[in-house]
Design a protein around this motif. Structure first.
Motif, PDB file in Angstrom:
ATOM      1  N   THR A 197      14.723   4.536  10.157  1.00 37.13           N
ATOM      2  CA  THR A 197      13.778   3.409  10.123  1.00 37.13           C
ATOM      3  C   THR A 197      13.751   2.811   8.721  1.00 37.13           C
ATOM      4  OG1 THR A 197      12.472   4.445  11.852  1.00 37.13           O
ATOM      5  CG2 THR A 197      11.385   2.720  10.586  1.00 37.13           C
ATOM      6  N   CYS A 226       3.555   6.595   1.786  1.00 33.50           N
ATOM      7  CA  CYS A 226       4.651   7.391   1.222  1.00 33.50           C
ATOM      8  C   CYS A 226       4.977   8.542   2.172  1.00 33.50           C
ATOM      9  CB  CYS A 226       4.255   7.907  -0.168  1.00 33.50           C
ATOM     10  SG  CYS A 226       5.682   8.481  -1.095  1.00 33.50           S
ATOM     11  N   GLY A 227       5.005   8.233   3.462  1.00 31.36           N
ATOM     12  CA  GLY A 227       5.341   9.232   4.469  1.00 31.36           C
ATOM     13  C   GLY A 227       6.810   9.133   4.815  1.00 31.36           C
ATOM     14  N   ASN A 228       7.102   9.398   6.076  1.00 32.87           N
ATOM     15  CA  ASN A 228       8.479   9.370   6.547  1.00 32.87           C
ATOM     16  C   ASN A 228       9.153   8.034   6.224  1.00 32.87           C
ATOM     17  OD1 ASN A 228      10.749  10.164   7.996  1.00 32.87           O
ATOM     18  ND2 ASN A 228       9.956   9.335   9.906  1.00 32.87           N
ATOM     19  N   VAL A 229       8.472   6.932   6.536  1.00 31.67           N
ATOM     20  CA  VAL A 229       9.088   5.606   6.363  1.00 31.67           C
ATOM     21  C   VAL A 229       8.978   5.123   4.909  1.00 31.67           C
ATOM     22  CG1 VAL A 229       9.016   3.196   7.104  1.00 31.67           C
ATOM     23  CG2 VAL A 229       8.673   5.005   8.777  1.00 31.67           C
ATOM     24  N   ASP A 249      -0.701   6.229  -1.071  1.00 34.99           N
ATOM     25  CA  ASP A 249      -0.924   6.891   0.216  1.00 34.99           C
ATOM     26  C   ASP A 249      -2.427   7.095   0.378  1.00 34.99           C
ATOM     27  OD1 ASP A 249      -1.598   9.094  -1.299  1.00 34.99           O
ATOM     28  OD2 ASP A 249       0.049  10.352  -0.625  1.00 34.99           O
ATOM     29  N   ILE A 250      -2.847   7.956   1.308  1.00 28.76           N
ATOM     30  CA  ILE A 250      -4.299   8.094   1.508  1.00 28.76           C
ATOM     31  C   ILE A 250      -5.013   8.654   0.278  1.00 28.76           C
ATOM     32  CG2 ILE A 250      -4.744   8.195   4.021  1.00 28.76           C
ATOM     33  CD1 ILE A 250      -4.263  11.262   3.714  1.00 28.76           C
ATOM     34  N   ASN A 324       4.089  -0.626  11.887  1.00 25.71           N
ATOM     35  CA  ASN A 324       3.822  -1.435  13.074  1.00 25.71           C
ATOM     36  C   ASN A 324       2.524  -2.201  12.886  1.00 25.71           C
ATOM     37  OD1 ASN A 324       5.977  -0.995  14.921  1.00 25.71           O
ATOM     38  ND2 ASN A 324       5.245   1.097  15.208  1.00 25.71           N
TER      39      ASN A 324
END
Ligand code: NAD
Length: 424
Positions: A197, A226-229, A249-250, A324
């Motif tokens: 992705t 700053c996760g998977n994507v 990030d969070i 998304n």
């Protein structure tokens, strides 16, 4: 009904925007109203109670869903999420996005989506395995490599897929790894799927940057998430010579004008799960990042992040939606009026489903590709999809946004296939 005329009025919720855009595309392109009738809801929808023996000795019944939205271009395709927010309506709405995404990027799949309403974080590994197997027992009659092909989504992963493919074998006595994608490489997954992705997103960002006159060498990039994507996107942007000046990030954000040391940052996130505590940048509030001066802004976290409130302050030269639905329709309107181009989610994050398609092809052939082949084929499809949408924007949707063009192109493709197959 006359061609190009659809009169139905519906109150728009957060998912309604996609349905409205399909309707507008049908009207703008003067397609048969039947196209909208086919696309406005899934062709088939199933709901089941899934009993799971819990660790405390009792049984709990979870509600599971599978929406088979449209299969005119190929088998239904879409993830299964285990999340408290899963409802029949959300699963149906997400299945429409999958139909559009597959049509847009040119993979021979339709759209589907599945889910179970549950708090996955409260399930033990054993309970999660029994739920995964229960989901397949409930819906196995719908699945198959040529019928409907699930994948991971929120709170489901390669391990869940491995349990599911195993349960499908228990039921059918046929080992068909192509009945779902997103499997670990050891059980028929594809190399390159995990980062597909982000890789796909960076390929389209590169093409969009060229059109916006942005030179990637030294270009400033800001990434929300700053996760998977988001994490992998930071890596691929910096490999292209960009300066990733801010990430959040969070736990909050970081800023470094010279560019963050991305490999070190990702190592820290891998170890601790969060950006917090990384020493290589100035701490900032997460919200500051969205309105920071930069060349490319990449929302890669959640839906509804660019809103009417912050869109007037956005200073990026280009927005690329890795997440998304990160931009509300009002924000998109403001960005468009301000001349800030935006690459929409159904195009920018379609690299994942593209490599899922490659996984399915490899499973069906029983012949596995190396990483270079996967990445080359991904790049070719993403670049082609980007330029196809850009051309469609100029020729068929002049003055419209790239999202309108992406929807228009996908809907036109679906309409043509439905017409040829005699659906209307
Ligand atoms: P993830 O859970 O791995 O990462 C999400 C990141 O966003 C985390 O770093 C989290 O801390 C951060 N985040 C969450 N809320 C935030 C907030 N309010 N402000 C700032 N940061 C916040 O998820 P992911 O797989 O990276 O997915 C990110 C987005 O990309 C989602 O919208 C997802 O639907 C979309 N997407 C993912 C894939 C995929 O292959 N993983 C494919 C298509 C689309």
């Amino acid at each position: 009904m006359e061609k190009g005329q659809i009169t139905e009025k519906k109150k728009e919720d957060s998912f309604g925007a996609a349905e409205r855009r399909v309707r507008e595309s049908v009207e703008r392109l003067q397609l048969s109203p039947a196209v909208y009738e086919f696309l406005k809801k899934p062709l088939h929808f199933a709901e089941a109670s899934i009993p799971v023996k819990m660790d405390h000795g009792g049984v709990e019944l979870f509600t599971g869903y599978r929406a088979q939205h449209n299969n005119v271009l190929g088998p239904f395709k879409g993830g299964i999420r285990f999340h408290p927010g899963v409802t029949a309506e959300s699963v149906k709405a997400l299945s429409l996005l999958m139909t559009l995404k597959c049509a847009l990027v040119g993979v021979p799949f339709g759209g589907g989506k599945g889910g179970v309403t549950c708090n996955s974080l409260q399930l033990s590994p054993g309970e999660k395995e029994r739920l995964s197997r229960g989901y397949i027992r409930a819906f196995s009659y719908l699945f198959g490599p040529e019928i409907d092909i699930p994948a991971p989504d929120l709170f489901t992963d390669g391990q869940v897929m491995a349990w599911m493919v195993d349960e499908y074998y228990n039921i059918t006595r046929r080992y068909l790894p192509g009945m779902l994608t997103g499997k670990p490489v050891e059980v028929g997954g594809s190399v390159g799927r995990k980062e597909a992705t982000s890789r796909g997103c960076v390929y389209v960002a590169r093409e969009a940057a060229k059109l916006s006159g942005i030179t990637l060498e030294g270009a400033t990039v800001v990434i929300q998430g700053c996760g998977n994507v988001g994490g992998k996107a930071a890596q691929f942007f910096s490999e292209l010579g960009c300066r990733v000046i801010s990430v959040c990030d969070i736990s909050g954000g970081l800023y470094c004008a010279e560019g963050l040391a991305v490999p070190d940052l990702l190592g820290h996130v891998q170890e601790t799960g969060l950006i917090e505590g990384f020493a290589g940048g100035e701490k900032i509030a997460g919200e500051e990042l969205l309105t920071m001066e930069c060349d490319i802004l990449v929302p890669a976290a959640m839906e509804n992040q660019l809103t009417a409130a912050n869109a007037p302050e956005i200073k990026a030269r280009l927005v690329v939606e890795a997440a998304n639905a990160p931009t509300t329709p009002e924000a998109e309107q403001i960005l468009s009026e301000r001349g800030i181009p935006l690459v929409p989610d159904i195009l920018a994050n379609s690299g994942g489903v593209t490599v899922s398609y490659f996984e399915w092809v490899q499973n069906n052939q029983g012949l596995y590709w190396d990483l270079e082949t996967v990445n080359q084929r991904l790049e070719k499809m993403m670049v082609e999809a980007f330029h196809t949408v850009h051309r469609f924007n100029r020729e068929k949707c002049p003055g419209g946004t790239m999202r309108e063009a992406a929807y228009g192109y996908a809907v036109q493709r679906l309409a043509e296939a439905m017409r040829l197959r005699g659906w209307f």
